[in-house]
Enzyme design. Structure first.
Site, mmCIF file in Angstrom:
data_model
loop_
_atom_site.group_PDB
_atom_site.id
_atom_site.type_symbol
_atom_site.label_atom_id
_atom_site.label_comp_id
_atom_site.label_asym_id
_atom_site.label_seq_id
_atom_site.Cartn_x
_atom_site.Cartn_y
_atom_site.Cartn_z
ATOM 1 N N GLU A 133 0.545 2.375 -9.497
ATOM 2 C CA GLU A 133 1.878 2.667 -10.014
ATOM 3 C C GLU A 133 2.939 1.851 -9.292
ATOM 4 O OE1 GLU A 133 1.187 7.314 -11.394
ATOM 5 O OE2 GLU A 133 2.794 6.809 -9.987
ATOM 6 N N GLY A 193 1.528 1.714 -5.569
ATOM 7 C CA GLY A 193 0.279 0.973 -5.514
ATOM 8 C C GLY A 193 -0.876 1.849 -5.932
ATOM 9 N N PHE A 220 -0.146 -3.263 -12.758
ATOM 10 C CA PHE A 220 -1.336 -4.018 -12.340
ATOM 11 C C PHE A 220 -2.606 -3.468 -12.984
ATOM 12 C CE2 PHE A 220 1.352 -4.105 -8.319
ATOM 13 C CZ PHE A 220 1.994 -5.291 -8.661
ATOM 14 N N GLU A 252 -18.059 0.298 -7.679
ATOM 15 C CA GLU A 252 -16.962 -0.642 -7.899
ATOM 16 C C GLU A 252 -16.956 -1.737 -6.834
ATOM 17 O OE1 GLU A 252 -12.053 -0.591 -8.216
ATOM 18 O OE2 GLU A 252 -13.193 1.295 -8.134
ATOM 19 N N LEU A 289 -13.401 -30.598 0.939
ATOM 20 C CA LEU A 289 -14.368 -31.699 0.828
ATOM 21 C C LEU A 289 -14.289 -32.413 -0.514
ATOM 22 C CD1 LEU A 289 -17.500 -30.032 2.481
ATOM 23 C CD2 LEU A 289 -15.834 -31.586 3.530
#
Length: 375
Positions: A129, A133, A158, A244, A332
């Site tokens: 929220e 969070g 999110f 999860e 690299l």
């Protein structure tokens, strides 16, 4: 790389089918996904046709028979092998579907699971929220029971799959005075009056992954849409944490493997200096260690033996490994190529950063591991 024994011929057959589809259909369309900020609707249907969305789901409700988390790991590895960010698929299969399989009533399963397995519907989990969070205790979204409905007011942010979701497993406070013990889960159809989608959120990385804001204004949800029992939502959410975090670790490990493979291929035939060779040797050693830890954890999870603390340790190791390996590999590559917008290794660098944050940051994982040590 050490020989792996976690997969059998059935898993490898699924791997071949998924690889073929991703190569032929997703890779060519992936730039469009990045622009749209989400996968195409055709993708979800195709994953349903391949059986991917039915992995681990009950066969009587459209699930793929004889499947478990190992099949999901195969899909994740193939997605990362091609440098794709389709985390919303894992949200659908690894994170959301287990809640329905474990806690839904038979009527709820009959209504939702066949469509979710077929790719006709997309599911999201509504937890985080604005201002709170993922701190469930600080959650402000309320669901007040009035007769046969819950009246929901609040907002989420999110939310992976939030823009596309037809179903949201929504965490709400049904008894605010009880804190975490007053949380419930509701199965919310996104066509419900009062359900609103907010902005599509721009992100650092994961450009092809759906992330959105959701808001609820006097949204009436039938009491029959309660998932499990009232005020047991926190218990249900924590019960799925090992699954999860294992899913995230598998994804991070696969991303590290892919980055290493791409870098070796890029340097092959170029006569790399000793520093580059030693860097890749160190990366290969770390990746092999991570793979052994992941495979052991997959086997434990399939056997029902993966502890929450062990999953936290695994997520901590593999997400940090992902960051280290991709950072070294990026250094690299030819800078003129690595820092272009269409660079696989560049996308992997940006896409991987959030792995150390969501589903519990590395710092939270360290707290859990240290507690498990009795400290």
């Amino acid at each position: 790389m050490l020989k792996r024994t976690v997969f059998n011929e059935e898993h490898e057959a699924l791997r071949a089918r998924v690889r073929q589809y991703l190569t032929d259909h997703v890779v060519p369309d992936y730039p469009d996904w990045i622009q749209a900020g989400k996968p195409s609707q055709e993708f979800w249907r195709a994953m349903g046709d391949l059986g991917v969305l039915g992995i681990g789901a009950p066969v009587e409700h459209g699930g793929l028979e004889g499947t478990d988390f190992r099949h999901s790991a195969v899909v994740t590895e193939e997605i990362q092998r091609l440098g794709l960010a389709i985390g919303g698929l894992r949200v659908h299969t690894d994170i959301c579907m287990p809640y329905l399989a474990s806690y839904a009533t038979e009527a709820q399963k009959q209504h939702w699971l066949p469509r979710l397995c077929a790719g006709e519907c997309v599911v999201a989990l509504g937890l985080s929220e604005p201002g709170a969070g993922s701190d469930l205790k600080a959650m402000s979204t309320r669901a007040e029971r009035r007769g046969d409905v819950y009246v929901v007011n609040g907002a989420k942010t999110f939310i992976s799959n939030g823009a596309a979701a037809d179903l949201v497993i929504l965490a709400v406070k049904t008894a605010p005075e009880l804190g975490r013990k007053g949380i419930s889960l509701l199965l919310v159809d996104s066509s419900t009056p009062g359900f609103q989608r907010g902005r599509k959120l721009d992100k650092l990385g994961l450009a092809s992954q759906d992330l959105a804001e959701l808001a609820f204004t006097d949204m009436e949800v039938p009491v029959s849409c309660l998932l499990g029992e009232e005020n047991r939502g926190f218990e249900y959410l924590t019960a799925n944490l090992a699954h999860e975090r294992l899913s995230i670790a598998v994804n991070s490990q696969a991303a590290a493997v892919a980055a290493l493979d791409w870098t070796i291929e890029a340097l092959r035939g170029t006569d790399p200096d000793q520093d580059a060779k030693f860097t890749l040797a160190a990366c290969a050693t770390e990746v092999a260690a991570g793979q052994a830890l992941v495979d052991q954890s997959i086997n434990q999870h399939v056997a029902g033996e993966l502890a929450v603390a062990d999953a936290a340790l695994l997520k901590l190791f593999c997400t940090e490994l992902q960051g280290r390996v991709i950072d070294r590999c990026l250094s690299l590559h030819d800078p003129a190529m690595a820092y272009r917008a269409d660079s696989r290794i560049g996308h992997a660098y940006l896409d991987g950063r959030v792995s150390r944050i969501y589903a519990g940051s590395s710092e939270i994982m360290k707290v859990i591991v240290s507690q498990n040590l009795g400290l």
